[in-house]
Design a protein around this motif. Structure first.
Motif, mmCIF file in Angstrom:
data_model
loop_
_atom_site.group_PDB
_atom_site.id
_atom_site.type_symbol
_atom_site.label_atom_id
_atom_site.label_comp_id
_atom_site.label_asym_id
_atom_site.label_seq_id
_atom_site.Cartn_x
_atom_site.Cartn_y
_atom_site.Cartn_z
ATOM 1 N N LEU A 62 102.366 40.145 -40.965
ATOM 2 C CA LEU A 62 103.542 40.709 -40.314
ATOM 3 C C LEU A 62 103.175 42.098 -39.829
ATOM 4 C CD1 LEU A 62 106.230 39.694 -42.945
ATOM 5 C CD2 LEU A 62 105.566 38.487 -40.874
ATOM 6 N N ALA A 63 103.538 42.383 -38.607
ATOM 7 C CA ALA A 63 103.213 43.688 -38.025
ATOM 8 C C ALA A 63 104.410 44.192 -37.228
ATOM 9 C CB ALA A 63 101.990 43.580 -37.118
ATOM 10 N N PRO A 64 104.684 45.494 -37.311
ATOM 11 C CA PRO A 64 105.795 46.035 -36.525
ATOM 12 C C PRO A 64 105.511 45.914 -35.037
ATOM 13 C CG PRO A 64 104.602 47.792 -37.649
ATOM 14 C CD PRO A 64 103.979 46.510 -38.064
ATOM 15 N N ARG A 65 106.575 45.712 -34.295
ATOM 16 C CA ARG A 65 106.446 45.579 -32.858
ATOM 17 C C ARG A 65 107.688 46.197 -32.224
ATOM 18 N NH1 ARG A 65 104.615 40.142 -30.283
ATOM 19 N NH2 ARG A 65 102.749 41.296 -29.939
ATOM 20 N N SER A 66 107.501 46.847 -31.128
ATOM 21 C CA SER A 66 108.597 47.469 -30.409
ATOM 22 C C SER A 66 109.570 46.408 -29.915
ATOM 23 C CB SER A 66 108.054 48.264 -29.223
ATOM 24 O OG SER A 66 109.101 48.785 -28.458
ATOM 25 N N ARG A 67 110.850 46.746 -29.902
ATOM 26 C CA ARG A 67 111.856 45.811 -29.404
ATOM 27 C C ARG A 67 111.981 45.857 -27.898
ATOM 28 N NH1 ARG A 67 116.482 44.271 -33.141
ATOM 29 N NH2 ARG A 67 115.533 44.463 -35.174
ATOM 30 N N LYS A 68 111.382 46.881 -27.266
ATOM 31 C CA LYS A 68 111.465 46.964 -25.813
ATOM 32 C C LYS A 68 110.510 45.957 -25.190
ATOM 33 C CE LYS A 68 108.018 50.580 -25.183
ATOM 34 N NZ LYS A 68 107.087 50.206 -24.155
ATOM 35 N N THR A 69 110.795 45.566 -23.979
ATOM 36 C CA THR A 69 109.922 44.655 -23.262
ATOM 37 C C THR A 69 108.604 45.373 -22.981
ATOM 38 O OG1 THR A 69 111.841 43.637 -22.231
ATOM 39 C CG2 THR A 69 109.692 43.203 -21.220
ATOM 40 N N PRO A 70 107.485 44.797 -23.410
ATOM 41 C CA PRO A 70 106.209 45.485 -23.222
ATOM 42 C C PRO A 70 105.778 45.501 -21.758
ATOM 43 C CG PRO A 70 105.858 43.300 -24.145
ATOM 44 C CD PRO A 70 107.343 43.523 -24.082
ATOM 45 N N THR A 71 105.093 46.569 -21.403
ATOM 46 C CA THR A 71 104.490 46.649 -20.074
ATOM 47 C C THR A 71 103.130 45.968 -20.131
ATOM 48 O OG1 THR A 71 103.348 48.720 -20.512
ATOM 49 C CG2 THR A 71 105.621 48.875 -19.655
ATOM 50 N N LEU A 72 102.516 45.778 -19.000
ATOM 51 C CA LEU A 72 101.176 45.206 -18.966
ATOM 52 C C LEU A 72 100.209 46.104 -19.736
ATOM 53 C CD1 LEU A 72 99.202 43.064 -18.053
ATOM 54 C CD2 LEU A 72 98.989 44.258 -15.877
ATOM 55 N N ASP A 73 100.336 47.432 -19.579
ATOM 56 C CA ASP A 73 99.483 48.364 -20.322
ATOM 57 C C ASP A 73 99.672 48.202 -21.826
ATOM 58 O OD1 ASP A 73 98.354 49.444 -18.033
ATOM 59 O OD2 ASP A 73 99.806 51.086 -17.909
ATOM 60 N N ASP A 74 100.920 48.008 -22.274
ATOM 61 C CA ASP A 74 101.187 47.798 -23.697
ATOM 62 C C ASP A 74 100.456 46.554 -24.207
ATOM 63 O OD1 ASP A 74 102.948 49.985 -23.794
ATOM 64 O OD2 ASP A 74 104.716 48.724 -23.424
ATOM 65 N N LEU A 75 100.524 45.486 -23.446
ATOM 66 C CA LEU A 75 99.877 44.244 -23.855
ATOM 67 C C LEU A 75 98.361 44.380 -23.901
ATOM 68 C CD1 LEU A 75 102.081 41.724 -21.857
ATOM 69 C CD2 LEU A 75 102.164 42.194 -24.313
ATOM 70 N N VAL A 76 97.795 45.084 -22.942
ATOM 71 C CA VAL A 76 96.346 45.301 -22.924
ATOM 72 C C VAL A 76 95.940 46.132 -24.138
ATOM 73 C CG1 VAL A 76 94.471 46.473 -21.688
ATOM 74 C CG2 VAL A 76 96.088 45.022 -20.430
ATOM 75 N N ARG A 77 96.688 47.206 -24.431
ATOM 76 C CA ARG A 77 96.391 48.040 -25.603
ATOM 77 C C ARG A 77 96.484 47.235 -26.893
ATOM 78 N NH1 ARG A 77 98.993 52.069 -22.826
ATOM 79 N NH2 ARG A 77 101.000 51.543 -23.734
ATOM 80 N N GLU A 78 97.469 46.367 -26.985
ATOM 81 C CA GLU A 78 97.632 45.542 -28.183
ATOM 82 C C GLU A 78 96.432 44.630 -28.385
ATOM 83 O OE1 GLU A 78 100.465 41.882 -29.146
ATOM 84 O OE2 GLU A 78 101.563 43.774 -28.991
ATOM 85 N N ARG A 79 95.933 44.056 -27.300
ATOM 86 C CA ARG A 79 94.771 43.170 -27.399
ATOM 87 C C ARG A 79 93.507 43.930 -27.768
ATOM 88 N NH1 ARG A 79 94.913 38.153 -26.927
ATOM 89 N NH2 ARG A 79 94.042 36.834 -25.463
ATOM 90 N N GLU A 80 93.432 45.192 -27.368
ATOM 91 C CA GLU A 80 92.241 46.009 -27.644
ATOM 92 C C GLU A 80 92.293 46.674 -29.016
ATOM 93 O OE1 GLU A 80 92.260 48.662 -24.317
ATOM 94 O OE2 GLU A 80 91.304 47.197 -22.999
ATOM 95 N N TRP A 81 93.434 46.602 -29.689
ATOM 96 C CA TRP A 81 93.585 47.237 -31.004
ATOM 97 C C TRP A 81 92.545 46.675 -31.958
ATOM 98 C CZ3 TRP A 81 96.324 51.345 -32.395
ATOM 99 C CH2 TRP A 81 96.491 51.603 -33.742
ATOM 100 N N PRO A 82 91.809 47.546 -32.663
ATOM 101 C CA PRO A 82 90.753 47.040 -33.573
ATOM 102 C C PRO A 82 91.315 46.137 -34.649
ATOM 103 C CG PRO A 82 90.924 49.454 -33.664
ATOM 104 C CD PRO A 82 91.950 48.972 -32.699
ATOM 105 N N GLN A 83 90.669 45.033 -34.841
ATOM 106 C CA GLN A 83 91.120 44.057 -35.842
ATOM 107 C C GLN A 83 90.470 44.291 -37.164
ATOM 108 O OE1 GLN A 83 93.544 41.763 -35.321
ATOM 109 N NE2 GLN A 83 93.832 42.665 -33.335
#
Length: 83
Positions: A62-83
């Motif tokens: 489970l991970a916190p996530r913003s309730r706002k609609t993500p932008t394309l930049d938000d989605l790219v940053r999320e994918r690049e977040w170190p695992q």
């Protein structure tokens, strides 16, 4: 995401992995009736640690996530977040 939505998602994971509620209860230490009520949306509170344990059985966290609609930049940053 609401507790009901989490329960529905968990039910899908459990069924996709071919486990019964009783098997999940034995693996997680969460009572089978609580699992049933969680999956059906008939529970108002389960506790974060129990929900976390249930999802961890299937390699999910489970991970916190913003309730706002993500932008394309938000989605790219999320994918690049170190695992």
């Amino acid at each position: 995401m609401t507790l009901q939505e989490l329960g529905t998602q968990f039910a899908g994971l459990r069924k996709a992995n071919g486990h019964s509620q009783q098997q999940v209860a034995a693996m997680s230490g969460v009572d089978r009736t609580a699992i049933s009520r969680f999956e059906s949306g008939r529970i108002t509170e389960l506790g974060f640690s129990k929900v976390e344990r249930l999802f961890a059985l299937y390699g999910m966290e489970l991970a916190p996530r913003s309730r706002k609609t993500p932008t394309l930049d938000d989605l790219v940053r999320e994918r690049e977040w170190p695992q």
